[in-house]
Structures are given as structure tokens and as C-alpha cells.
Write a protein that holds these residues in place. Structure first.
Motif, PDB file in Angstrom:
ATOM      1  N   PRO A 151       0.852  -1.197   0.000  1.00  0.00           N
ATOM      2  CA  PRO A 151       0.000   0.000   0.000  1.00  0.00           C
ATOM      3  C   PRO A 151       0.889   1.249   0.000  1.00  0.00           C
ATOM      4  CG  PRO A 151      -0.748  -1.570   1.655  1.00  0.00           C
ATOM      5  CD  PRO A 151       0.580  -2.071   1.150  1.00  0.00           C
ATOM      6  N   ASN A 152       0.661   2.130  -0.944  1.00  0.00           N
ATOM      7  CA  ASN A 152       1.466   3.348  -1.094  1.00  0.00           C
ATOM      8  C   ASN A 152       2.943   3.057  -1.332  1.00  0.00           C
ATOM      9  OD1 ASN A 152      -0.768   5.022  -0.693  1.00  0.00           O
ATOM     10  ND2 ASN A 152      -0.532   4.870   1.520  1.00  0.00           N
ATOM     11  N   MET A 153       3.256   1.798  -1.699  1.00  0.00           N
ATOM     12  CA  MET A 153       4.634   1.380  -1.992  1.00  0.00           C
ATOM     13  C   MET A 153       5.574   1.637  -0.815  1.00  0.00           C
ATOM     14  SD  MET A 153       5.225   2.108  -6.033  1.00  0.00           S
ATOM     15  CE  MET A 153       4.030   1.517  -7.253  1.00  0.00           C
ATOM     16  N   LYS A 154       5.064   1.411   0.397  1.00  0.00           N
ATOM     17  CA  LYS A 154       5.866   1.649   1.600  1.00  0.00           C
ATOM     18  C   LYS A 154       5.780   0.432   2.516  1.00  0.00           C
ATOM     19  CE  LYS A 154       5.762   5.626   3.799  1.00  0.00           C
ATOM     20  NZ  LYS A 154       5.313   6.756   4.668  1.00  0.00           N
ATOM     21  N   ARG A 155       6.938   0.002   3.060  1.00  0.00           N
ATOM     22  CA  ARG A 155       6.999  -1.063   4.055  1.00  0.00           C
ATOM     23  C   ARG A 155       7.856  -0.592   5.224  1.00  0.00           C
ATOM     24  NH1 ARG A 155       3.317  -5.094   2.384  1.00  0.00           N
ATOM     25  NH2 ARG A 155       3.791  -5.825   0.274  1.00  0.00           N
ATOM     26  N   THR A 156       7.583  -1.138   6.405  1.00  0.00           N
ATOM     27  CA  THR A 156       8.460  -0.847   7.536  1.00  0.00           C
ATOM     28  C   THR A 156       9.735  -1.665   7.407  1.00  0.00           C
ATOM     29  OG1 THR A 156       7.525  -2.594   8.928  1.00  0.00           O
ATOM     30  CG2 THR A 156       6.467  -0.418   9.022  1.00  0.00           C
ATOM     31  N   ARG A 157      10.814  -1.159   7.997  1.00  0.00           N
ATOM     32  CA  ARG A 157      12.077  -1.905   7.978  1.00  0.00           C
ATOM     33  C   ARG A 157      11.919  -3.273   8.643  1.00  0.00           C
ATOM     34  NH1 ARG A 157      17.173   0.788   7.370  1.00  0.00           N
ATOM     35  NH2 ARG A 157      16.937   2.934   6.651  1.00  0.00           N
ATOM     36  N   SER A 158      11.195  -3.311   9.764  1.00  0.00           N
ATOM     37  CA  SER A 158      11.041  -4.587  10.468  1.00  0.00           C
ATOM     38  C   SER A 158      10.287  -5.603   9.617  1.00  0.00           C
ATOM     39  CB  SER A 158      10.317  -4.358  11.802  1.00  0.00           C
ATOM     40  OG  SER A 158       9.033  -3.796  11.595  1.00  0.00           O
ATOM     41  N   TRP A 159       9.288  -5.153   8.845  1.00  0.00           N
ATOM     42  CA  TRP A 159       8.533  -6.064   7.970  1.00  0.00           C
ATOM     43  C   TRP A 159       9.448  -6.627   6.888  1.00  0.00           C
ATOM     44  CZ3 TRP A 159       6.919  -6.950   2.983  1.00  0.00           C
ATOM     45  CH2 TRP A 159       5.765  -7.722   2.797  1.00  0.00           C
ATOM     46  N   LEU A 160      10.274  -5.783   6.287  1.00  0.00           N
ATOM     47  CA  LEU A 160      11.202  -6.241   5.244  1.00  0.00           C
ATOM     48  C   LEU A 160      12.228  -7.212   5.816  1.00  0.00           C
ATOM     49  CD1 LEU A 160      11.751  -2.830   3.426  1.00  0.00           C
ATOM     50  CD2 LEU A 160      10.513  -4.800   2.509  1.00  0.00           C
ATOM     51  N   GLN A 161      12.747  -6.894   7.014  1.00  0.00           N
ATOM     52  CA  GLN A 161      13.710  -7.795   7.644  1.00  0.00           C
ATOM     53  C   GLN A 161      13.085  -9.163   7.910  1.00  0.00           C
ATOM     54  OE1 GLN A 161      15.426  -3.980  10.049  1.00  0.00           O
ATOM     55  NE2 GLN A 161      15.185  -5.860  11.207  1.00  0.00           N
ATOM     56  N   ASP A 162      11.825  -9.173   8.345  1.00  0.00           N
ATOM     57  CA  ASP A 162      11.144 -10.432   8.638  1.00  0.00           C
ATOM     58  C   ASP A 162      10.986 -11.278   7.372  1.00  0.00           C
ATOM     59  OD1 ASP A 162       9.377 -12.206  10.360  1.00  0.00           O
ATOM     60  OD2 ASP A 162       7.963 -11.620   8.785  1.00  0.00           O
ATOM     61  N   LYS A 163      10.727 -10.624   6.247  1.00  0.00           N
ATOM     62  CA  LYS A 163      10.500 -11.367   5.007  1.00  0.00           C
ATOM     63  C   LYS A 163      11.803 -11.855   4.367  1.00  0.00           C
ATOM     64  CE  LYS A 163       6.029 -10.992   5.017  1.00  0.00           C
ATOM     65  NZ  LYS A 163       5.977 -10.657   6.440  1.00  0.00           N
ATOM     66  N   LEU A 164      12.888 -11.102   4.511  1.00  0.00           N
ATOM     67  CA  LEU A 164      14.098 -11.403   3.738  1.00  0.00           C
ATOM     68  C   LEU A 164      15.305 -11.816   4.576  1.00  0.00           C
ATOM     69  CD1 LEU A 164      13.901  -8.509   1.114  1.00  0.00           C
ATOM     70  CD2 LEU A 164      13.314 -10.915   0.770  1.00  0.00           C
ATOM     71  N   TRP A 165      15.337 -11.417   5.839  1.00  0.00           N
ATOM     72  CA  TRP A 165      16.537 -11.704   6.630  1.00  0.00           C
ATOM     73  C   TRP A 165      16.215 -12.185   8.044  1.00  0.00           C
ATOM     74  CZ3 TRP A 165      16.541  -7.079   3.597  1.00  0.00           C
ATOM     75  CH2 TRP A 165      17.393  -7.115   2.488  1.00  0.00           C
ATOM     76  N   SER A 166      15.087 -12.835   8.246  1.00  0.00           N
ATOM     77  CA  SER A 166      14.729 -13.264   9.604  1.00  0.00           C
ATOM     78  C   SER A 166      15.692 -14.318  10.144  1.00  0.00           C
ATOM     79  CB  SER A 166      13.292 -13.799   9.625  1.00  0.00           C
ATOM     80  OG  SER A 166      13.179 -14.945   8.803  1.00  0.00           O
ATOM     81  N   LEU A 167      16.238 -15.177   9.257  1.00  0.00           N
ATOM     82  CA  LEU A 167      17.149 -16.224   9.704  1.00  0.00           C
ATOM     83  C   LEU A 167      18.468 -15.675  10.239  1.00  0.00           C
ATOM     84  CD1 LEU A 167      16.626 -18.852   6.840  1.00  0.00           C
ATOM     85  CD2 LEU A 167      15.631 -18.850   9.131  1.00  0.00           C
ATOM     86  N   SER A 168      18.748 -14.412   9.902  1.00  0.00           N
ATOM     87  CA  SER A 168      20.011 -13.805  10.339  1.00  0.00           C
ATOM     88  C   SER A 168      19.929 -13.261  11.755  1.00  0.00           C
ATOM     89  CB  SER A 168      20.405 -12.664   9.387  1.00  0.00           C
ATOM     90  OG  SER A 168      20.531 -13.133   8.065  1.00  0.00           O
ATOM     91  N   GLY A 169      18.716 -13.193  12.316  1.00  0.00           N
ATOM     92  CA  GLY A 169      18.560 -12.569  13.620  1.00  0.00           C
ATOM     93  C   GLY A 169      18.331 -11.083  13.481  1.00  0.00           C
ATOM     94  N   GLN A 170      17.882 -10.466  14.566  1.00  0.00           N
ATOM     95  CA  GLN A 170      17.462  -9.064  14.489  1.00  0.00           C
ATOM     96  C   GLN A 170      18.594  -8.123  14.110  1.00  0.00           C
ATOM     97  OE1 GLN A 170      15.413  -7.736  17.974  1.00  0.00           O
ATOM     98  NE2 GLN A 170      14.924  -5.732  17.140  1.00  0.00           N
ATOM     99  N   GLU A 171      19.723  -8.233  14.791  1.00  0.00           N
ATOM    100  CA  GLU A 171      20.820  -7.293  14.536  1.00  0.00           C
ATOM    101  C   GLU A 171      21.417  -7.493  13.147  1.00  0.00           C
ATOM    102  OE1 GLU A 171      21.716  -4.702  16.289  1.00  0.00           O
ATOM    103  OE2 GLU A 171      20.096  -5.170  17.687  1.00  0.00           O
ATOM    104  N   LEU A 172      21.721  -8.741  12.794  1.00  0.00           N
ATOM    105  CA  LEU A 172      22.285  -9.002  11.472  1.00  0.00           C
ATOM    106  C   LEU A 172      21.272  -8.700  10.370  1.00  0.00           C
ATOM    107  CD1 LEU A 172      24.357 -12.285  11.965  1.00  0.00           C
ATOM    108  CD2 LEU A 172      25.208  -9.977  11.513  1.00  0.00           C
ATOM    109  N   GLY A 173      19.966  -8.961  10.646  1.00  0.00           N
ATOM    110  CA  GLY A 173      18.931  -8.637   9.667  1.00  0.00           C
ATOM    111  C   GLY A 173      18.867  -7.150   9.387  1.00  0.00           C
ATOM    112  N   ARG A 174      18.964  -6.357  10.458  1.00  0.00           N
ATOM    113  CA  ARG A 174      18.944  -4.907  10.278  1.00  0.00           C
ATOM    114  C   ARG A 174      20.153  -4.457   9.464  1.00  0.00           C
ATOM    115  NH1 ARG A 174      18.973  -3.616  15.305  1.00  0.00           N
ATOM    116  NH2 ARG A 174      16.697  -3.700  15.539  1.00  0.00           N
ATOM    117  N   ALA A 175      21.312  -5.027   9.777  1.00  0.00           N
ATOM    118  CA  ALA A 175      22.529  -4.670   9.038  1.00  0.00           C
ATOM    119  C   ALA A 175      22.431  -5.127   7.584  1.00  0.00           C
ATOM    120  CB  ALA A 175      23.741  -5.296   9.713  1.00  0.00           C
ATOM    121  N   SER A 176      21.836  -6.294   7.350  1.00  0.00           N
ATOM    122  CA  SER A 176      21.698  -6.793   5.976  1.00  0.00           C
ATOM    123  C   SER A 176      20.799  -5.887   5.149  1.00  0.00           C
ATOM    124  CB  SER A 176      21.133  -8.218   5.998  1.00  0.00           C
ATOM    125  OG  SER A 176      22.019  -9.106   6.637  1.00  0.00           O
ATOM    126  N   LEU A 177      19.732  -5.380   5.756  1.00  0.00           N
ATOM    127  CA  LEU A 177      18.858  -4.452   5.043  1.00  0.00           C
ATOM    128  C   LEU A 177      19.603  -3.170   4.704  1.00  0.00           C
ATOM    129  CD1 LEU A 177      16.174  -3.501   3.903  1.00  0.00           C
ATOM    130  CD2 LEU A 177      15.459  -2.903   6.234  1.00  0.00           C
TER     131      LEU A 177
END
Length: 553
Positions: A46-72
């Protein structure tokens, strides 16, 4: 967010092999599968906007929170290097969100060309669930009415019960004020075309007997309930209200409202308007969330309709394009509801008026077909009559037929705000400004809740400007533009009002904004399409637009 030049678009292909190519022919070299997925996740939001946490959950959840944030962060940096200087214009990035600039995204391709994001499979549970949902029910790009399939009819509007508000610390005592307040809120909500309101008498009879929310839902068959209590404090009273999702019991919001007792008892409606507006806005946002979080066949009809109408009236191209599949899906579910075809017809009218139609003649015909089907199903539906009048007036220039539709609509339903609004607009176009102002003012008194308050203000401003009330018209059109800055009709009305007031430089500045949104606008084209062109009013408006800098041809 800045805007691209109007001739530059990023063409995204999501069916078959993913590709991203500028309108000039140069391709974005995005080699990473996850970064391609990231672009698709944003483009379909919607409106072509996603939260960072939503994107991390979809693409980098296996990396863990800190590494997922860094990967994004690293992924966005890689995209910035690949895209170059255009990155800042294409992306809007904040601490919490990542968004694409929807003004420059153009989708190409269709489901017939291949699987959605063909070949992109990422071993992350969140992404796997998301991509499977998308492939099960891919985005719809066609809108031929003959593909609509009958299904079981169901309620198509969200139902709301307003329970009488109880007096704090005196739950068994006299609640005349709370009962009156609930009744007024029910009346205000009932003016909307997008909400079903349970009668006040039904809600009132249940309130003292049923204390369990599940019982209220079963008894009244509603999606939402508002209830609460009030307390008096001298000349004022304070209302503590909870707005609930009746199925889950979740409190959507809990807020306090205050008013002077004498103001409310003497007809003051500020507190009623405030409560009603917040209910309406919450239903809209909740519906959009429901409609965009799961495959369309699983979305309740009321959420499809409310979200479709809301997105339609935002008039940003990306949101507008998402509205049509939602309305089409509810027609598939409930093909015998006349008003649904009228809403779809209105979508095509707005598409033509905003300059987004690629085939004006075809879209005018589809709009006409939609409203004809609506009237075939229910010739006495005032909303369908009003929208057909809009088609006859604005697209086909059949003024006599349009006036007959509007007159019949208000005869059937004197409280149909849209019919009064469009009837007034017709009179504005045909040099009858005084009537136009009278009818559009009546419409605003009756006007429904969001999402199209801006629409009522814009057309009411048009009536005032037609009646040479430029200052009053300018105030209304500026209010409309604060709600929806992309409405090209409002910008044209603003130019005419400014020219009428002698504020020529401001008119010139507004014309530049208008041309950014509608780069192909010319005076010749305006006169060919506008229903007022054959009347004095239309000629005066065309002259004002020309003086402000809109090109002749």
C-alpha cells in the motif's frame, strides 16, 4: 519526496523474469535475488511503503534481528550503488520505513506472461508465505466485466453499532444525555455511502441486556461497536469512548471527547462530527490493512469495498490502480449489488478526468456500461442514478439526461449528498452559478465521511467560482488540496479563482504544478473534453487557464 520529470518512468516487470528498466531504455542491473525481491515487496505494498522490520522479517529473519537490520542497510547501499544518482529520487528512506516513489513506477506485463516473480524463491519463511499467496492470486491487470462470476451475496458494507453511552458511577440511572449522543452519532454515520449503521433503537434495546461483546455481535451482526461512558464536570461533559473490532474484541482506539452541555443540547454537532470522523477514518485504515494483507478471495466484502473506494479517491496513480481489482473482486463475490457497478463506473470517470486513461473512448464506454448495469439491477438506486448522471454529464455531455438522473436520485433520496453535489456541478457548468452554490452547499451539509471530503469541497468550490465568488471558492479549493494535492480539477479551479482575484503570479505558479501532474494539458484539449466548454463559464475558465500559462495547443 521529489518528483521525476514527467517523461521518466521506471518500468517494473513482475510477471515472468523480473526486470526494471527506465523509460529511456536503460536497465537497472540488480543481480541480487533478495534485492529484486525487495523491490517487488515495496512495489506491491500500500502506497509502496513497508516498515524496515517487515522487510527484515521477510528477507533476513534467519540472520537474527541485529544481522537482519545490518543486511537491510547493506542491501539498500548496494541498490544505491547500482542505481546511482537517481536513487534519492526513486527511494524515500526513513529510520522506520522504506518506500518507492509511486509517481514514477509503471508496471508492465501481465499474468499470462509468466509466474509472479518467476524463479525468485528465497528460503525465508516470511518470504515463502508471501510469494505463495501472491502466486495463488496474482495482481489483476484486466477489468473486463464479462469475467465476473456469480457468487453468494453477502453484506457489502461494514456494519457499526453505536451503543448508548452510560453515565459514569451511575450505570443504572438516567442516561438521557448518553442516549442522545449515541443517536446523533448514529445519524451522522448513516450519511456515509460506505457504512451500515444499526438503528439506534436496536442498539439501545440491547445495551442494558447484553454485556458480552460476542453477544452484541451475534445479536446485531456487526463488524464494529462503539461504547463508553461520560461524566459531567460543571458546564462540560467528558466522554470516554472505545471503538472495538466486534469479532476479535480488539480495541481499535480508546479516546476522550469533551463538549459544553449547552452547546450539544442546543444543536452543536462538533463532538458528534469528531467522533464520527474518527470512526470513519479507523474503518478506512482497518479495511485497507485487511485488503492488502491477504489474497483478495479471503478478504471480507466490506473491507474490499471500503478500501477500494478509499484508494480510488487518493488520486495517486499507484493507489488508484490498486483500487480497481478490489472493487472487481467484490463484484465477483456479490454480482447483484447495483451500487458496486456504480463505484466501478466512477473509477473510470476519475481515470479519464485525471488524465490517466490510455484509451479515453474505451474507458468512457466501460463507465457507461457499468452504470447501465447498475441501473438494470436497481433502477431506483439513488447512488447509481447519481453516478450515471456523472457519466452522462462529464464524459458524454448529455446534460438533459444527466439532469434527469440527478433529479430522480434526489426525489428518491433527498439525503443523497453525492446526487446534490453532482446536480450542483452540472448547473455550474451551464452558467447557473446561483443554483450550483445552493445545491452544493446542501450536499456539504449532507456530505459523507472520508475518503472523499476533498471531492465535495472541490466541486463546491467549482460552484462558487462559477458564481463569481472567487474568494470563497479559493478557501474551499485550498482546503480540498490540503487533503488531496493531486486532484487536477481542484488545481484548475484554483487557477481560475486566483485569476478572478487578480493574483496572477500565484495562478502561474499553480499552473506549473498542474502541468507537472497533467503534462499534456492544453487549452484546445480542455475545451474538447470539458462539459462546460460550450457555455460562457467554460470559455471564461479556459481564458483564465491560458492567461496562467497553460499552452494553447
Amino acid at each position: 519526496m521529489q518528483n521525476y520529470p514527467n517523461n521518466k518512468k521506471l518500468k517494473l516487470r513482475l510477471f515472468g523474469t523480473f526486470s526494471a528498466e527506465w523509460s529511456g531504455g536503460s536497465k537497472l542491473d540488480i543481480r541480487s535475488t533478495k534485492l529484486r525481491a525487495l523491490m517487488a515487496l515495496l512495489a506491491t505494498a500500500p502506497n509502496m511503503k513497508r516498515t524496515r522490520s517487515w522487510l527484515q522479517d521477510k528477507l533476513w529473519s534467519l540472520s537474527g534481528q541485529e544481522l537482519g537490520r545490518a543486511s537491510l542497510r547493506r542491501g539498500l547501499s548496494d541498490l544505491k550503488r547500482a542505481i546511482g544518482s537517481d536513487f534519492e529520487l526513486l527511494f524515500d528512506i526513513s529510520h522506520d520505513d522504506v518506500a518507492l516513489n509511486s509517481d514514477v513506477i509503471e508496471f508492465v506485463g501481465a499474468p499470462s506472461e509468466g509466474e509472479f516473480l518467476e524463479g525468485i524463491n528465497i528460503p525465508e519463511t516470511g518470504f515463502t508465505n508471501w510469494i505463495n499467496d501472491q502466486r495463488l492470486k496474482p495482481p489483476q491487470l484486466s477489468s473486463e466485466l464479462e469475467y465476473f462470476m456469480p457468487s453468494e451475496s453477502s453484506g457489502i458494507l461494514p456494519a457499526v453499532a453505536v451503543l448508548p453511552f452510560l453515565q459514569s458511577f451511575n450505570l443504572e440511572g438516567d442516561n438521557i444525555l448518553g442516549d442522545m449522543l449515541a443517536e446523533e452519532v448514529s445519524r451522522a454515520l448513516s450519511k456515509s455511502q460506505l457504512i451500515d449503521v444499526i438503528s439506534h433503537l436496536s442498539s439501545r434495546n440491547l445495551n442494558m441486556r447484553l454485556l458480552n461483546l460476542a453477544d452484541v455481535r451475534r445479536a446485531l451482526n456487526v463488524e464494529y461497536v462503539i461504547h463508553g461512558s461520560y461524566r459531567q464536570d460543571g458546564e462540560r461533559f467528558h466522554l470516554d469512548a472505545d471503538f472495538l473490532d466486534a469479532e476479535s474484541g480488539r480495541i481499535i482506539w480508546s479516546r476522550q471527547f469533551s463538549a459544553r452541555m449547552s452547546d450539544f443540547l442546543n444543536g452543536g454537532q462538533e463532538i458528534v462530527a469528531d467522533i464520527s470522523r474518527q470512526i470513519g477514518q479507523s474503518i478506512l485504515s482497518t479495511s485497507i490493512e485487511l485488503a492488502t494483507s491477504k489474497p483478495l478471495p479471503e478478504v471480507a466484502s466490506h473491507a474490499l469495498l471500503v478500501s477500494g473506494v478509499s484508494l480510488m479517491h487518493r488520486l495517486k496513480l499507484a493507489s488508484f490502480a490498486r483500487a480497481r481489482p478490489l472493487i472487481e473482486e467484490i463484484i465477483r463475490k456479490s454480482p447483484k449489488h447495483a451500487s458496486l457497478y456504480a463505484w466501478l463506473g466512477k473509477w473510470y470517470v476519475l481515470s479519464v478526468q485525471q488524465g490517466w486513461s490510455h484509451d479515453i473512448e474505451k474507458d468512457c464506454q466501460i463507465a457507461s456500461d457499468c452504470t447501465a448495469r447498475a441501473l438494470d439491477l436497481d433502477p431506483e438506486n439513488s447512488f447509481s442514478l447519481a453516478v450515471d448522471g456523472l457519466v452522462q454529464n462529464n464524459l458524454l455531455k448529455e446534460f438533459n439526461t444527466a439532469l434527469q438522473r440527478f433529479d430522480r436520485a434526489v426525489d428518491l433520496n433527498p439525503n443523497d449528498a453525492l446526487a446534490w453535489l453532482l446536480k450542483g456541478t452540472l448547473h455550474a457548468f451551464v452558467d447557473e452559478g446561483e443554483k450550483a452554490v445552493s445545491y452544493t452547499e446542501r450536499a456539504r451539509i449532507l456530505s459523507p465521511l472520508d475518503p472523499y471530503k476533498y471531492y465535495f469541497e472541490s466541486l463546491s468550490a467549482t460552484a462558487l467560482i462559477a458564481n463569481k465568488q472567487f474568494a470563497e471558492g479559493l478557501l474551499l479549493v485550498e482546503s480540498s488540496l490540503r487533503e488531496n494535492k493531486s486532484h487536477t480539477s481542484s488545481l484548475r479551479a484554483k487557477i481560475v479563482a486566483l485569476q478572478g482575484l487578480g493574483r496572477n503570479q500565484e495562478a502561474n505558479d499553480t499552473a506549473i504544478k498542474l502541468l507537472n501532474l497533467e503534462p499534456n494539458l492544453t487549452i484546445t484539449g480542455y475545451l474538447e473534453k470539458h462539459p462546460a466548454a460550450g457555455f460562457k463559464t467554460g470559455q471564461e475558465w479556459a481564458y483564465a487557464l491560458k492567461e496562467a500559462g497553460i499552452p494553447e495547443t
